[in-house]
Write a protein that holds these residues in place. Structure first.
Motif, PDB file in Angstrom:
ATOM      1  N   GLY A 161       0.802  -1.220   0.000  1.00  0.00           N
ATOM      2  CA  GLY A 161       0.000   0.000   0.000  1.00  0.00           C
ATOM      3  C   GLY A 161       0.829   1.261   0.000  1.00  0.00           C
ATOM      4  O   GLY A 161       1.923   1.312  -0.549  1.00  0.00           O
ATOM      5  N   PHE A 162       0.287   2.288   0.649  1.00  0.00           N
ATOM      6  CA  PHE A 162       0.897   3.606   0.633  1.00  0.00           C
ATOM      7  C   PHE A 162       1.247   4.027   2.049  1.00  0.00           C
ATOM      8  O   PHE A 162       0.694   3.529   3.014  1.00  0.00           O
ATOM      9  N   TYR A 163       2.119   5.015   2.142  1.00  0.00           N
ATOM     10  CA  TYR A 163       2.529   5.522   3.453  1.00  0.00           C
ATOM     11  C   TYR A 163       1.630   6.704   3.834  1.00  0.00           C
ATOM     12  O   TYR A 163       2.071   7.838   3.910  1.00  0.00           O
ATOM     13  N   THR A 164       0.340   6.419   4.042  1.00  0.00           N
ATOM     14  CA  THR A 164      -0.616   7.446   4.430  1.00  0.00           C
ATOM     15  C   THR A 164      -1.331   7.003   5.698  1.00  0.00           C
ATOM     16  O   THR A 164      -1.380   5.811   6.035  1.00  0.00           O
ATOM     17  N   ALA A 166      -4.597   7.116   6.254  1.00  0.00           N
ATOM     18  CA  ALA A 166      -5.797   6.329   5.937  1.00  0.00           C
ATOM     19  C   ALA A 166      -5.440   4.874   5.615  1.00  0.00           C
ATOM     20  O   ALA A 166      -6.116   3.941   6.071  1.00  0.00           O
ATOM     21  N   ASP A 167      -4.384   4.681   4.853  1.00  0.00           N
ATOM     22  CA  ASP A 167      -3.982   3.319   4.498  1.00  0.00           C
ATOM     23  C   ASP A 167      -3.515   2.547   5.732  1.00  0.00           C
ATOM     24  O   ASP A 167      -3.846   1.381   5.906  1.00  0.00           O
ATOM     25  N   GLN A 168      -2.764   3.218   6.595  1.00  0.00           N
ATOM     26  CA  GLN A 168      -2.268   2.556   7.804  1.00  0.00           C
ATOM     27  C   GLN A 168      -3.418   2.174   8.727  1.00  0.00           C
ATOM     28  O   GLN A 168      -3.443   1.093   9.290  1.00  0.00           O
ATOM     29  N   ALA A 170      -6.468   1.563   7.833  1.00  0.00           N
ATOM     30  CA  ALA A 170      -7.238   0.485   7.213  1.00  0.00           C
ATOM     31  C   ALA A 170      -6.610  -0.871   7.512  1.00  0.00           C
ATOM     32  O   ALA A 170      -7.306  -1.866   7.692  1.00  0.00           O
ATOM     33  N   ARG A 171      -5.274  -0.901   7.571  1.00  0.00           N
ATOM     34  CA  ARG A 171      -4.598  -2.168   7.852  1.00  0.00           C
ATOM     35  C   ARG A 171      -4.462  -2.436   9.342  1.00  0.00           C
ATOM     36  O   ARG A 171      -4.457  -3.585   9.776  1.00  0.00           O
ATOM     37  N   SER A 172      -4.316  -1.371  10.132  1.00  0.00           N
ATOM     38  CA  SER A 172      -4.134  -1.518  11.585  1.00  0.00           C
ATOM     39  C   SER A 172      -4.989  -0.480  12.299  1.00  0.00           C
ATOM     40  O   SER A 172      -4.494   0.615  12.623  1.00  0.00           O
ATOM     41  N   PRO A 173      -6.264  -0.777  12.549  1.00  0.00           N
ATOM     42  CA  PRO A 173      -7.132   0.201  13.208  1.00  0.00           C
ATOM     43  C   PRO A 173      -6.564   0.633  14.566  1.00  0.00           C
ATOM     44  O   PRO A 173      -6.055  -0.178  15.326  1.00  0.00           O
ATOM     45  N   GLY A 174      -6.620   1.930  14.791  1.00  0.00           N
ATOM     46  CA  GLY A 174      -6.117   2.457  16.059  1.00  0.00           C
ATOM     47  C   GLY A 174      -4.648   2.834  16.025  1.00  0.00           C
ATOM     48  O   GLY A 174      -4.144   3.478  16.947  1.00  0.00           O
ATOM     49  N   ASP A 175      -3.927   2.463  14.983  1.00  0.00           N
ATOM     50  CA  ASP A 175      -2.508   2.808  14.873  1.00  0.00           C
ATOM     51  C   ASP A 175      -2.386   4.284  14.519  1.00  0.00           C
ATOM     52  O   ASP A 175      -3.025   4.774  13.597  1.00  0.00           O
ATOM     53  N   ARG A 176      -1.548   5.018  15.247  1.00  0.00           N
ATOM     54  CA  ARG A 176      -1.435   6.462  15.038  1.00  0.00           C
ATOM     55  C   ARG A 176      -0.069   6.848  14.466  1.00  0.00           C
ATOM     56  O   ARG A 176       0.303   8.010  14.516  1.00  0.00           O
ATOM     57  N   ARG A 180       0.469  12.402  11.578  1.00  0.00           N
ATOM     58  CA  ARG A 180       0.930  13.753  11.228  1.00  0.00           C
ATOM     59  C   ARG A 180       1.664  13.823   9.897  1.00  0.00           C
ATOM     60  O   ARG A 180       2.304  14.818   9.605  1.00  0.00           O
ATOM     61  N   VAL A 181       1.577  12.798   9.092  1.00  0.00           N
ATOM     62  CA  VAL A 181       2.264  12.805   7.802  1.00  0.00           C
ATOM     63  C   VAL A 181       1.747  13.923   6.912  1.00  0.00           C
ATOM     64  O   VAL A 181       2.514  14.623   6.260  1.00  0.00           O
ATOM     65  N   ALA A 182       0.430  14.136   6.865  1.00  0.00           N
ATOM     66  CA  ALA A 182      -0.133  15.176   6.003  1.00  0.00           C
ATOM     67  C   ALA A 182       0.365  16.564   6.390  1.00  0.00           C
ATOM     68  O   ALA A 182       0.515  17.434   5.543  1.00  0.00           O
TER      69      ALA A 182
END
Length: 192
Positions: A161-164, A166-168, A170-176, A180-182
């Motif tokens: 996937g991507f380093y965003t 939303a993508d993170q 989707a794969r790991s709910p609750g992972d933060r 702050r990437v955006a």
């Protein structure tokens, strides 16, 4: 790191050291071991390798340049009809099967020195087989052409996937981790 104590000892002693190429195909139905010699070979690890006399072309064994992952192209002539039939049969019999290319060092009498050393690993992606008639030996000769890709063929693409954020999530709910990437896009970060 593998070393070759017997091969190095023979070379330093001024004796002739020969080298052969061994290729192992790990099919779902079992391993097929071939080498570029004219007779069957039993290596020091106890495995039997069928001699082909002709491994007519191997490309993609060189060192990678600029991070490119070159595919392994292998043409083997003189294989048996069963191997050629496997190629013509169901793709599930060979697709993504592992191919490992080895170096085997020998003494002047073609006796193995040390164990085979693996130096190229890839997975089968395409295989084609052809048959030609050999007038001198009065038999059919089967030739198999293989294209295999190494594990780094898609190295420039992000894995899964991507380093965003939303993508993170989707794969790991609750992972933060990417929260702050955006906010850092286009910023210059001074590093000591």
């Amino acid at each position: 790191m593998a070393d070759f104590p017997a091969a190095i000892d023979a070379q330093l002693g001024g004796r002739l050291v020969r080298c052969g190429i061994l290729v192992r195909f790990d099919f779902p139905t079992g391993a097929l071991r071939l080498w570029n010699g004219g007779r069957a070979l039993r290596t020091n690890d106890g495995y039997l390798w069928s001699g082909l006399r002709v491994v007519s072309n191997i490309s993609g064994l060189g060192q990678s340049v600029n991070g490119a992952a070159a595919p392994l192209d292998l043409t083997v002539s003189g294989v048996d009809a069963d191997f050629a039939a496997k190629v013509k049969g169901d793709r599930a019999n060979w697709y993504d099967a592992v191919v490992i290319v080895f170096w085997q060092f020998f003494d002047e009498n073609w006796q193995p020195l040390d164990l085979p050393m693996p130096f190229r690993f890839a997975q089968l992606k395409t295989m084609t087989a052809s048959r030609s008639w050999d007038d001198s030996n009065m038999r059919h000769v089967y030739t198999v052409s293989v294209r295999a890709e190494g594990p780094f063929i898609n190295n420039r693409r992000p894995r899964h996937g991507f380093y965003t954020d939303a993508d993170q999530k989707a794969r790991s709910p609750g992972d933060r981790f990417f929260d702050r990437v955006a906010g850092i896009e286009g910023r210059v970060i001074n590093w000591p």
